[in-house]
Design an enzyme around this catalytic site. Sequence first.
Site, PDB file in Angstrom:
ATOM      1  N   LYS A 188       9.940  67.041  37.380  1.00 12.57           N
ATOM      2  CA  LYS A 188       9.860  68.191  38.279  1.00 12.57           C
ATOM      3  C   LYS A 188      11.122  68.316  39.154  1.00 12.57           C
ATOM      4  O   LYS A 188      11.952  67.408  39.195  1.00 12.57           O
ATOM      5  CB  LYS A 188       8.585  68.087  39.127  1.00 12.57           C
ATOM      6  CG  LYS A 188       7.301  68.054  38.277  1.00 12.57           C
ATOM      7  CD  LYS A 188       7.001  69.385  37.597  1.00 12.57           C
ATOM      8  CE  LYS A 188       6.094  69.296  36.393  1.00 12.57           C
ATOM      9  NZ  LYS A 188       4.693  69.035  36.622  1.00 12.57           N
TER      10      LYS A 188
HETATM   11  C1  LIG Z   1       3.202  68.851  36.019  1.00 15.95           C
HETATM   12  C2  LIG Z   1       2.116  69.828  36.296  1.00 15.95           C
HETATM   13  C3  LIG Z   1       0.919  69.445  36.928  1.00 15.95           C
HETATM   14  C4  LIG Z   1       0.556  68.012  37.161  1.00 15.95           C
HETATM   15  O1  LIG Z   1       1.409  67.337  38.015  1.00 15.95           O
HETATM   16  P1  LIG Z   1       1.227  65.757  38.183  1.00 15.95           P
HETATM   17  O2  LIG Z   1       2.036  65.456  39.428  1.00 15.95           O
HETATM   18  O3  LIG Z   1       1.803  65.112  36.972  1.00 15.95           O
HETATM   19  O4  LIG Z   1      -0.194  65.470  38.382  1.00 15.95           O
HETATM   20  C5  LIG Z   1       0.001  70.425  37.261  1.00 15.95           C
HETATM   21  N1  LIG Z   1       0.228  71.721  36.981  1.00 15.95           N
HETATM   22  C6  LIG Z   1       1.348  72.125  36.351  1.00 15.95           C
HETATM   23  C7  LIG Z   1       1.549  73.583  36.070  1.00 15.95           C
HETATM   24  C8  LIG Z   1       2.322  71.190  35.963  1.00 15.95           C
HETATM   25  O5  LIG Z   1       3.418  71.599  35.297  1.00 15.95           O
END
Ligand SMILES: *Cc1c(COP(=O)(O)O)cnc(C)c1O
Length: 399
Positions: A188
């Site tokens: 991210k």
């Molecule tokens: C990555 C992601 C998540 C989950 O995030 P985590 O921190 O890995 O739990 C949820 N929603 C979307 C749209 C994502 O891309």
Amino acid sequence: MNTPLRVPYHRPSIGPEEIESVIETLRSGWLTTGIRTAQFEKEFREYVNAPYAQAVNSCTSGLHLVLAALGIGPGDEVITTPLTFCATVNVILHVGATPVLADVRSDGNVDPESIARRITPRTRAIIPVHLAGLPCDLEAIGLLAEEHGLYVIEDCAHAIGAQYGGRPIGCGIAPCSTAAVFSFYATKNLTTGEGGMITTGDEHLAAKLKTLCLHGISKNAWNRYSDRGSWFYEVLEPGFKYNLTDIQSSLGLHQLRKLDGFTERRREIAAAYGKLLAGCEELELPPDRNDVRHAWHLYTVRLNLDQLTIDRAEFLAMLQEAGIGTSVHFIPIPLHPAYAAWATRPENACPAAMALYPRLMSLPLFPAMTDEQVEYVAKTVKHLTQEHCTMRCLAAAQV
Ligand SMILES: *Cc1c(COP(=O)(O)O)cnc(C)c1O
């Protein structure tokens, strides 16, 4: 044997500051949630201009925590988008509520008009996802929420650094947002390896999230009974183990301080792709809008399949062959075996999302990408579209 790709799909930007800071935390003797997490919460809250922030160990646990704290459960319906990661839907199922899918607009974000058609007396909340970092139509969603008395829980996994209506996404202004949940997963825009943050403008909800995040042990319980000795605590309601560690927060603090630079570089790369791929009729460039600030988490092009002799899978395989990592965001929720039984029912029909899916292809986009890498990806994509273009084949056949 895997040879490293010439352009990986992603590589995190971890600098010496992050590394030093993690080492310092390891040496400090305090590894789990403590002063560094408190500092990260404070700086994050200030960054998005939200009254409250609660650090959590993932966006998934953050979304789950918010649903639980709001008392959403069996018999309740929660409307979300089919173009999302499975986590968004899993958390709804984990609290025992019923997920309802609304269709998307051409930009891939959930369509408020479709949401409106899905609202029933059992609807309690909407979970919009700011896909790729492009903000949803929060004003329209907020109006629906106000009219029907619904919570809005923003899935901001892609959206740190984005702005809507001149304000940072996650600033916690109701009715457009009851809470916003961010992800610090490795890929991210801001990473702590694994981690997340919830922001809200609701003081009562913030207090509840704090308690539920750590087993349901109330801070007040500590104070109230501290005269009994430091060993004593009480669980006020069964909670979760969703806290973020100081090791992760020391990483996050430095990532947050660099975030504007990261976002700027992402925007630059997106603009460079836009310029290099312009005029390529076999694909459509990712949507953007003048009235928002895009966080450019993803650079997702849409293939014009009727103008290509290859499908998306073949295109991705050829890019892989050329040493370029890619991804697809997302496989629509109804296509996963775990959800098919309910998600393919007519009341969840999402024709726009299903039509968009075979065309979606996310190209590498991360701040550490070099200009040379961006040019190589664009050049390769352009070359492949020309080599496998229907029009050209027809024209060539006519000669
Ligand atoms: C990555 C992601 C998540 C989950 O995030 P985590 O921190 O890995 O739990 C949820 N929603 C979307 C749209 C994502 O891309």
